[in-house]
Design an enzyme around this catalytic site. Structure first.
Site, short mmCIF file in Angstrom:
data_model
loop_
_atom_site.label_atom_id
_atom_site.label_comp_id
_atom_site.label_asym_id
_atom_site.label_seq_id
_atom_site.Cartn_x
_atom_site.Cartn_y
_atom_site.Cartn_z
N ASP A 57 12.09 -32.08 24.33
CA ASP A 57 13.42 -31.86 24.76
C ASP A 57 14.29 -32.84 25.13
OD1 ASP A 57 15.86 -29.99 25.28
OD2 ASP A 57 14.90 -29.50 27.15
N ASP A 73 17.60 -32.35 27.38
CA ASP A 73 18.49 -31.97 28.71
C ASP A 73 17.31 -31.35 29.82
OD1 ASP A 73 20.77 -32.83 27.31
OD2 ASP A 73 21.11 -30.89 26.41
#
Length: 179
Positions: A7, A9
């Protein structure tokens, strides 16, 4: 070769410090990061709508700080695993271009072919996922690493990593032993 979905963020990019910076600039109030512990993302601020405003404003995703240690460890992982950057970006259309520009600047070794912007991560097929949100890990079938963030400190269902150094210890040392 094992496949890792990482991922952006809250994992590669430090969204928490960015929220704090934006909030201080808007309100003149320096929020103690400790007050965010255990609160849902965006809920630790007096203005509960502030974070939503920030992530929908031009420039937010483009100017995110890089999470300490992420560049070196992601590069090392990229050399040993099939690494894909997987980011839920469809809810915030402004983020698509900004996230790609951010990746190109800070992680230039990652090929555009290894970047996946999606709505739901339930479609992700990998062996390992590193994410900061339970909603993304919950339905994933592989090994789940939850990257520590204020909003997930109460979740104990996954292997927790508190830093990129811990990711390296979990995935690079292990790879050397198996390799």
């Amino acid at each position: 070769m094992a496949r890792i979905a990482i991922d952006m963020d809250g994992v590669m990019a430090d969204t928490t410090s960015h929220y704090l910076k934006y909030y201080e600039e808007e309100y003149g109030i320096r929020v103690d990061p400790a007050t965010l512990a255990g609160a849902a993302e965006g809920e630790g601020f007096d203005d509960k709508e502030a974070c939503r405003r920030y992530i929908t404003s031009p420039g937010f995703f483009r100017t995110l700080p890089v999470m300490p240690g992420s560049q070196e460890v992601v590069k090392a992982l990229y050399d040993k695993y099939e690494v894909f950057i997987v980011s839920a970006a469809m809810e915030f259309p402004l983020s698509l271009k900004e996230k790609l520009e951010w990746l190109n600047e800070h992680f230039p070794f990652i090929s555009w072919q290894r970047v996946v912007f999606c709505g739901s991560k339930t479609i992700v097929d990998a062996d390992i996922m590193i994410d900061d949100h339970d909603k993304n890990l919950r339905y994933f079938d592989g090994r789940k690493l939850i990257f520590s963030a204020p909003h997930n400190l109460h979740i104990n269902d996954y292997q927790r990593v508190n830093s990129w150094e811990e990711v390296a210890a979990a995935l690079l040392q292990e790879q050397l032993v198996k390799g």
